[in-house]
Design a protein around this motif. Structure first.
Motif, short mmCIF file in Angstrom:
data_model
loop_
_atom_site.label_atom_id
_atom_site.label_comp_id
_atom_site.label_asym_id
_atom_site.label_seq_id
_atom_site.Cartn_x
_atom_site.Cartn_y
_atom_site.Cartn_z
N CYS A 1 -0.50 22.55 4.80
CA CYS A 1 -1.12 23.39 3.76
C CYS A 1 -1.57 22.55 2.57
O CYS A 1 -2.67 22.72 2.04
CB CYS A 1 -0.14 24.47 3.30
N MET A 2 -0.71 21.63 2.15
CA MET A 2 -1.06 20.74 1.04
C MET A 2 -2.27 19.89 1.39
O MET A 2 -3.16 19.67 0.56
CB MET A 2 0.13 19.84 0.70
N LEU B 1 -15.24 31.58 -5.29
CA LEU B 1 -14.53 32.65 -4.58
C LEU B 1 -13.80 32.10 -3.36
O LEU B 1 -12.63 32.41 -3.12
CB LEU B 1 -15.53 33.74 -4.15
N PHE B 2 -14.49 31.26 -2.57
CA PHE B 2 -13.87 30.68 -1.38
C PHE B 2 -12.71 29.77 -1.79
O PHE B 2 -11.65 29.77 -1.15
CB PHE B 2 -14.91 29.89 -0.59
N PHE C 1 0.91 30.77 2.82
CA PHE C 1 1.39 30.17 4.08
C PHE C 1 2.54 29.21 3.81
O PHE C 1 3.54 29.21 4.54
CB PHE C 1 0.26 29.41 4.77
N ALA C 2 2.41 28.39 2.77
CA ALA C 2 3.46 27.42 2.46
C ALA C 2 4.78 28.12 2.16
O ALA C 2 5.85 27.68 2.61
CB ALA C 2 3.03 26.55 1.27
N LEU D 1 -6.88 28.80 -1.93
CA LEU D 1 -5.69 28.54 -2.73
C LEU D 1 -4.63 29.62 -2.52
O LEU D 1 -3.44 29.33 -2.37
CB LEU D 1 -6.06 28.47 -4.22
N LEU D 2 -5.08 30.87 -2.47
CA LEU D 2 -4.16 31.99 -2.28
C LEU D 2 -3.53 31.96 -0.89
O LEU D 2 -2.30 32.06 -0.75
CB LEU D 2 -4.90 33.30 -2.51
N THR D 3 -4.36 31.81 0.15
CA THR D 3 -3.84 31.85 1.52
C THR D 3 -2.93 30.66 1.82
O THR D 3 -1.85 30.83 2.40
CB THR D 3 -4.99 31.89 2.54
#
Length: 650
Positions: free
Chosen positions: A274-275, A295-296, A307-308, A301-303
Motif C-alpha cells: 500500500c505504501m 479526485l483520483f 487497506f493498510a 489515498l483513502l482506499t
C-alpha cells in the motif's frame, strides 16, 4: 522511434527472463540418478522434475514402508494446479511430495536447501525430520503459516536417499513447492545458501541506501522539497520496495526480525505494498498534475489507507478479501500507467520535458515487469523471482536518474536566473549611481536666483565704496560658482578640504551681505581634511543653518561647523543658535532617531539622508538644543589603503 526502442527493450528482457528461469529437469517419475553426467558435473543442483505426488494426504515416512497407493507426478518447481497427466487440483489443500536419489556416496555429509514451499511444510530425509516451516495440517484451523527458507545437513548411510515433503496451503492460493529444492555436499550447500542471502541483500541494501541518501538530500538542501515535491515521496517508495523484497526470496526480514510470524510477515508485506502504491501515485502526481486528477489522488489515498488498516487486523484465513485488494491495487497502477503512456503517445504538452516523460514511462514499465514476475511466480509458472529483484533495481535506478536529471535542470535554471539577477542588479546599480550623480549635479547647480542677484548687488555697491572688498567678494563668488558648475559626475567622492573651500566662499559672500548679523566658526581636525567624503553632505547643512537658523533672529546669529574624529568615525556637526523648531514642527520630531520632517530641513536635506544611508548606513540626526538646533552625522574613515570601511569608495 520510441515504439521500436520499447519493443526492443521488451524483447531483451523476455530473453533474459527466459534464460534466468529455465533450468534442467533431473527427476524422472520420482527418481534422480546422481551418477548421470548432467548431475555429477554440478556441485549443487536443483531437484527439478517429476516428483511423486499424493493429493489430500500428509504421509509420514512409515506410511511408505507400509505401502501407499499409486502416485501421480507433479513438476517441481511449480504450484500443484495440474500434474503431468493434466489432472487439475484445487488451489487450497494439502499434499505429499516424494523423491528418491540413487547412487549417492555413503558416509558423505550432504545438504538440502529449501527456498519457497507454500505455505507450511515438513521435510523428511531418510525418515528423519530435517526442516519444518510452520505447521502443516489437513484443515485451515490446524495450519500455521511458515514458508521460511532454510538448509539442513545429513550423512548418507546408503546409496539411496529418500526425500518426503508434506505441504499444506489453506490460507494462500497456489500451494506447492514454488521454488527449486537444491541438493549437494555440505560445503557447497553452505556456500550456495550464503550466496543466495548476499544475492537478495544487495538490491535491498541498494534500495534502502538510495532512500536514505534522498531523504538526507531532501532534508539538507534548503527549499528542495518545496521545489521538487516528487522527491519527498520517492524515498518512501524506495524503502517500501526494499521491505517488499525483504519478504520474498530468502526472506531477509526474518533475519532482521527473527521472532516475526509468517502471518505477521504477510500483513507487513501487504501494508508495505500500500505504501509503495501511494508513493508511486504521489510521485507521478507531483511530477505533473495532468497525469492524475486531484479526485483520483484523494480516492487512492483513502482506499490505500483503508487497506493498510484492514491488513493489520485481517486474519490470514481471508484469501478472498486479500485477492480483491490486490485486484484493486493492480487497477490503480493500470490507471496511472494508462494516463502516463497515453499522454506520452499523444505528445501532450506538459510541465515536464520529453526526456523526463520517457524516463517516467520506463519507470512504470519496470513496475509492470516486477508485478508480472511476482504474479507468475506465485502461480507456480516459473521457478524463481529473480527478475523481480532485477527490475526493482532498474526501477530505483531510473527513478534516481529521472530525479537527478530534474535536479540538474533545476540547478541550471537557478544558475541562469542568478546570472540574470546579478546582471540586472549590476545594471540597476549603474543606473542608480548615474541617477545619484545626476542628482548631485543638480544640487550643485541649484543656485537660487535671489542669492546670485543679491551677491551681484553687493559687489556693485562695494565697487563705489570699497573696490578692494568688491574684488575679493567677486573672487569668492567666482570660486563658489566654479564649485557649482565645474561638476565631475564620474566621481562619487571628494576631499573634505574641497567642500570646505566651497563653504568658505559661500560664508564669505553671506557675511559680506549681512555683516555683523552673521558669525560663522569652523573647528576642523587637520587629519580629516584629506579624507574623502560623498559630495554635498556638508555645504547644504551650513546653508540651512544660516538661512533657517542664524538669520531668523533679528539681531543675527551664530553658526558653528565641527568636523572631528570620534570612536573611529568622522563626525560632522553644524550648530546654530536660531529660534529652533516651530510649535507645529516640534510635534513631528521623531523621538527614536532624532530626525524630523520639518520646514527646517530646507532644500537637499532629504537627499542627504538618502545618500548617507546608501553609502554609510548612517542616519542624519537633527536635534533641538536649549538654544538653536544641532544637525550631525557620522561617516566611515578611510584606511591607509584609501578604502573606507563599510563605504563604496575606492
Amino acid at each position: 522511434m520510441w515504439v521500436l526502442t520499447f519493443m526492443l527493450g521488451i524483447s531483451i528482457l523476455i530473453a533474459i527472463y527466459y534464460k534466468m528461469n529455465h533450468t534442467d529437469s533431473f527427476a524422472v517419475k520420482g527418481t534422480v540418478d546422481t551418477e548421470e553426467s548432467t548431475v555429477g558435473s554440478r556441485g549443487v543442483f536443483p531437484l527439478n522434475g517429476e516428483w511423486e505426488f499424493y493429493w489430500g494426504q500428509l504421509l509420514e515416512p512409515e506410511d511408505f514402508k507400509n505401502g501407499v497407493g499409486a502416485p501421480s507426478y507433479m513438476v517441481v518447481p511449480g504450484s500443484w494446479r495440474k500434474d503431468i497427466y493434466g489432472q487439475k487440483y484445487p488451489e487450497y489443500g494439502c499434499a505429499t511430495y516424494r523423491l528418491t536419489l540413487t547412487n549417492v556416496h555413503p558416509g558423505v555429509i550432504y545438504g538440502i536447501k529449501k527456498q519457497s514451499i507454500r505455505i507450511a511444510s515438513k521435510i523428511y530425509v531418510n525418515g528423519k525430520l530435517l526442516i519444518q516451516s510452520g505447521v502443516v495440517s489437513d484443515s485451515v484451523k490446524g495450519e500455521d503459516m511458515g514458508n521460511t527458507p532454510g538448509a539442513a545437513y545429513f550423512q548418507a548411510d546408503a546409496e539411496k536417499i529418500e526425500i518426503i515433503i508434506q505441504v499444506s496451503s489453506h490460507k494462500i492460493f497456489g500451494g506447492g513447492i514454488a521454488e527449486s529444492i537444491y541438493f549437494g555436499d555440505q560445503q557447497e550447500i553452505t556456500s550456495f545458501f550464503a550466496k543466495n542471502i548476499v544475492h537478495d541483500m544487495l538490491p535491498i541494501a541498494f534500495s534502502f541506501g538510495v532512500a536514505a541518501v534522498y531523504l538526507i538530500i531532501v532534508l539538507l538542501i534548503p527549499g528542495y522539497y518545496k521545489k521538487e515535491k516528487a522527491s519527498v515521496f520517492f524515498p518512501m517508495g524506495a524503502a517500501s520496495l526494499a521491505l517488499i523484497n525483504g519478504t520474498i526470496g530468502e526472506r531477509i526480514v526474518k533475519y532482521i526480525l527473527p521472532g516475526i510470524s509468517a502471518e505477521a510477515l504477510l500483513n507487513l508485506e501487504s501494508v508495505v505494498i500500500c505504501m509503495g502504491i501511494l508513493s508511486v501515485m504521489m510521485t507521478v502526481y507531483h511530477l505533473d498534475k495532468k497525469f492524475i486528477s486531484t479526485l483520483f489522488r484523494n480516492l487512492v489515498l483513502l482506499t490505500q489507507g483503508l487497506f493498510a488498516l484492514l491488513y493489520m487486523v485481517l486474519p490470514a484465513e481471508t484469501p478472498g478479501i486479500r485477492t480483491l485488494f490486490i485486484i484493486i491495487d493492480l487497477l490503480t497502477l493500470f490507471v496511472i500507467e494508462y494516463r502516463v503512456f497515453y499522454l506520452y503517445i499523444k505528445r501532450t504538452a506538459l510541465g515536464i520535458t520529453g526526456i523526463e516523460h520517457g524516463l517516467l514511462v520506463l519507470v512504470l514499465y519496470f513496475i509492470d515487469v516486477y508485478c508480472i514476475d511476482q504474479m507468475v511466480f506465485t502461480r507456480g509458472l516459473i521457478g524463481n523471482d529473480r527478475m523481480s529483484l532485477i527490475s526493482s533495481v532498474l526501477y530505483i535506478f531510473v527513478w534516481v536518474f529521472l530525479l537527478t536529471y530534474r535536479y540538474h535542470a533545476m540547478f541550471k535554471k537557478n544558475e541562469e536566473l542568478t546570472v540574470a539577477l546579478l546582471e540586472s542588479n549590476y545594471n540597476m546599480e549603474r543606473i542608480s549611481n548615474h541617477a545619484e550623480r545626476s542628482e548631485i549635479a543638480f544640487l550643485q547647480a541649484q543656485i537660487k536666483p535671489h542669492f546670485l542677484f543679491n551677491s551681484l548687488n553687493s559687489i556693485l555697491g562695494l565697487c563705489y565704496t570699497n573696490p578692494s572688498k568688491a574684488s575679493e567678494l567677486l573672487w569668492h563668488l567666482a570660486e563658489f560658482l566654479k564649485s557649482a558648475f565645474d561638476i565631475d559626475t564620474t566621481s562619487e567622492f571628494i576631499m573634505i578640504e574641497s567642500e570646505l573651500e566651497s563653504i568658505r566662499s559661500y560664508v564669505f559672500i553671506e557675511k559680506t551681505r549681512f555683516g555683523k548679523r552673521l558669525e560663522v566658526e569652523m573647528d576642523i581636525e587637520d587629519s580629516l581634511k584629506q579624507q574623502r567624503i560623498v559630495p554635498l553632505l556638508i555645504q547644504p547643512l551650513v546653508e540651512n543653518a544660516i538661512r533657517h537658523g542664524a538669520l531668523k533672529r533679528e539681531e543675527g546669529g551664530k553658526v558653528r561647523l565641527s568636523i572631528q574624529k570620534e570612536e573611529g568615525f568622522g563626525v560632522v556637526a553644524v550648530y546654530d543658535n536660531g529660534p529652533g523648531f516651530s510649535p507645529n514642527s516640534r510635534t513631528r520630531l521623531d523621538r527614536k532617531t532624532g530626525n524630523t520632517g520639518t520646514e527646517r530641513e530646507g532644500v537637499g536635506v532629504g537627499n542627504i539622508k538618502k545618500r548617507l544611508m546608501h553609502h554609510y548606513g548612517e542616519e542624519l540626526h537633527i536635534e533641538e538644543q536649549e538654544e538653536g538646533v544641532k544637525v550631525w552625522f557620522r561617516f566611515h574613515l578611510e584606511e591607509e589603503d584609501g578604502h573606507g570601511k563599510g563605504s563604496n569608495c575606492g
